[in-house]
Design a protein around this motif. Structure first.
Motif, short mmCIF file in Angstrom:
data_model
loop_
_atom_site.label_atom_id
_atom_site.label_comp_id
_atom_site.label_asym_id
_atom_site.label_seq_id
_atom_site.Cartn_x
_atom_site.Cartn_y
_atom_site.Cartn_z
N MET A 1 0.81 -1.21 0.00
CA MET A 1 0.00 0.00 0.00
C MET A 1 0.85 1.27 0.00
O MET A 1 0.33 2.37 -0.07
N ASP A 3 3.21 4.33 -1.14
CA ASP A 3 3.25 5.15 -2.34
C ASP A 3 4.39 6.14 -2.18
O ASP A 3 4.27 7.15 -1.48
N GLN A 23 6.22 -0.04 -7.79
CA GLN A 23 4.97 0.12 -7.05
C GLN A 23 3.78 0.26 -7.98
O GLN A 23 2.70 -0.28 -7.72
N ARG A 27 0.79 -2.48 -8.02
CA ARG A 27 -0.58 -2.06 -7.75
C ARG A 27 -1.50 -2.36 -8.92
O ARG A 27 -2.65 -2.77 -8.74
N HIS A 28 -1.01 -2.18 -10.15
CA HIS A 28 -1.82 -2.48 -11.33
C HIS A 28 -2.13 -3.98 -11.41
O HIS A 28 -3.22 -4.37 -11.82
N VAL A 30 -2.25 -6.14 -8.79
CA VAL A 30 -3.13 -6.54 -7.70
C VAL A 30 -4.57 -6.09 -7.98
O VAL A 30 -5.53 -6.81 -7.66
N ARG A 31 -4.74 -4.92 -8.59
CA ARG A 31 -6.07 -4.36 -8.81
C ARG A 31 -6.52 -4.48 -10.26
O ARG A 31 -7.36 -3.71 -10.73
#
Length: 354
Positions: A1, A3, A23, A27-28, A30-31
């Motif tokens: 999480m 940033d 990062q 994040r891309h 995971v989501r």
């Protein structure tokens, strides 16, 4: 999480580009289920998906299907035939009941409706040929092309014959592939059961023994995208009625695999229309959950997912997973904490606690 970019002071130039790239990529990944695979806009859904998909744009859906971003339907049919049959049954039941609200728009599906123009001709059941008097209908010849699909009906018979046009060069004689005799759809365990007519014998449901019959036929030339919602639902049921059973498709794919050729349902062209194949691809690719069939003696029983015992062999049980495992665990922990709080509030008061 974390940033690293948002935590930097305004005007700072000490950001680490490799760290930011890592990062962003993480994040891309995971989501990925929250964003469209084509346009990367956020997908508005009221549930949490396990598999990435596209937004509601027809262009994104077309690119998703045509560029091969979706799952391999051949692999799904071979590895999970009962799951594929379940998805097809769900789609058929929803469309037949008038409850289907999402449609495969943008895939250039062609279908027929009751309003489609009908043509008449003599159909030779043994040779699988249409024969027209003189030069045939004037407006039909430029419309009927090799590879088109037509649906035939005979007066007094409730069945439909669907066939692929394979030769029009000998006009007014048109050669078609062996017709598919469509019967009512049957859900699992009977699965969809459209069957092919026997090319050496007349269909038993047609009286008489002559080889030539007067038939009326319509062309698959109606654009699915421009139809009304109710017409779309009817078109979906019509196309699903022409599908071979999942068992037959699996057997054909395994036979093609053993022969060393390319394993693709596109080569099943005389039995499976392009529109029906596109609809099947949409049904499988649009499933965003994880579905696992359960059996009486299943390895998944060791993980706590026990099937209901005592059901007959004609029933099938499935386990659906919609949420990510980590969020599921957080939900379970939250429920347990809430239970503890409620339990502590409901305990009777004891003076010894003072």
């Amino acid at each position: 999480m974390a940033d690293a970019l948002s935590s930097l002071p305004i005007g700072s130039t000490t950001a680490s580009f490799p760290l930011l790239a890592m990062q962003f990529a993480l994040r891309h990944l995971v989501r990925c289920t929250e964003f469209c695979l084509v346009c990367h806009n956020k997908v508005s859904t009221d549930f949490e998906a396990l598999k990435p998909y596209v937004c509601s744009s027809p262009l994104c859906l077309y690119q998703y299907m045509s560029l091969g971003f979706g799952p391999s339907i051949e692999y799904e049919i071979i590895s999970q035939p009962t799951v594929v049959d379940l998805l097809v049954s769900f789609c058929y039941a929803s469309a037949n009941a008038g409850k289907l609200v999402h449609f495969p728009d943008g895939m250039d599906l062609k279908t027929y409706t009751s309003d489609s123009k009908e043509y008449s001709g003599d159909f030779h059941r043994v040779k699988n040929e249409f024969r027209f008097l003189d030069d045939g209908p004037e407006d039909l010849r430029p419309l009927l092309k090799d590879g088109d699909w037509i649906v035939m009906t005979v007066a007094g018979v409730g069945e439909e014959w669907h066939a692929r046009v394979i030769e029009t060069c000998c006009w007014p004689i048109v050669k078609v592939a062996q017709p598919v005799n469509v019967k009512p759809f049957a859900a699992h365990p009977g699965v969809a059961q459209p069957t092919e007519t026997n090319s050496s014998l007349p269909p038993s449901s047609i009286p008489g023994s002559t080889d030539v019959r007067d038939v009326q036929f319509r062309i698959y030339d109606n654009a699915f995208d421009t139809a009304q919602e109710q017409e779309k639902r009817k078109a979906i049921t019509n196309l699903l009625n022409t599908l071979p059973s999942v068992v037959d498709m699996k057997a054909w794919l395994q036979k093609s695999s053993n022969s060393g050729g390319e394993v693709t349902l596109r080569k099943f062209k005389n039995r499976l229309s392009p529109s029906a194949l596109g609809l099947l691809r949409w049904i499988i690719a649009s499933n965003r959950s994880c579905i696992v069939p359960l059996y009486d003696h299943d390895e998944s029983a060791s993980s706590g997912f026990m099937p209901v015992q005592g059901m007959g062999p004609e029933w099938r049980q499935f386990r659906f997973a919609m949420g990510a495992p980590d969020k599921e665990q957080r939900f379970v922990n939250s429920v347990r904490e809430a239970q503890k709080r409620i339990k502590s509030r409901c305990e009777p008061f004891h003076p010894a606690r003072l």
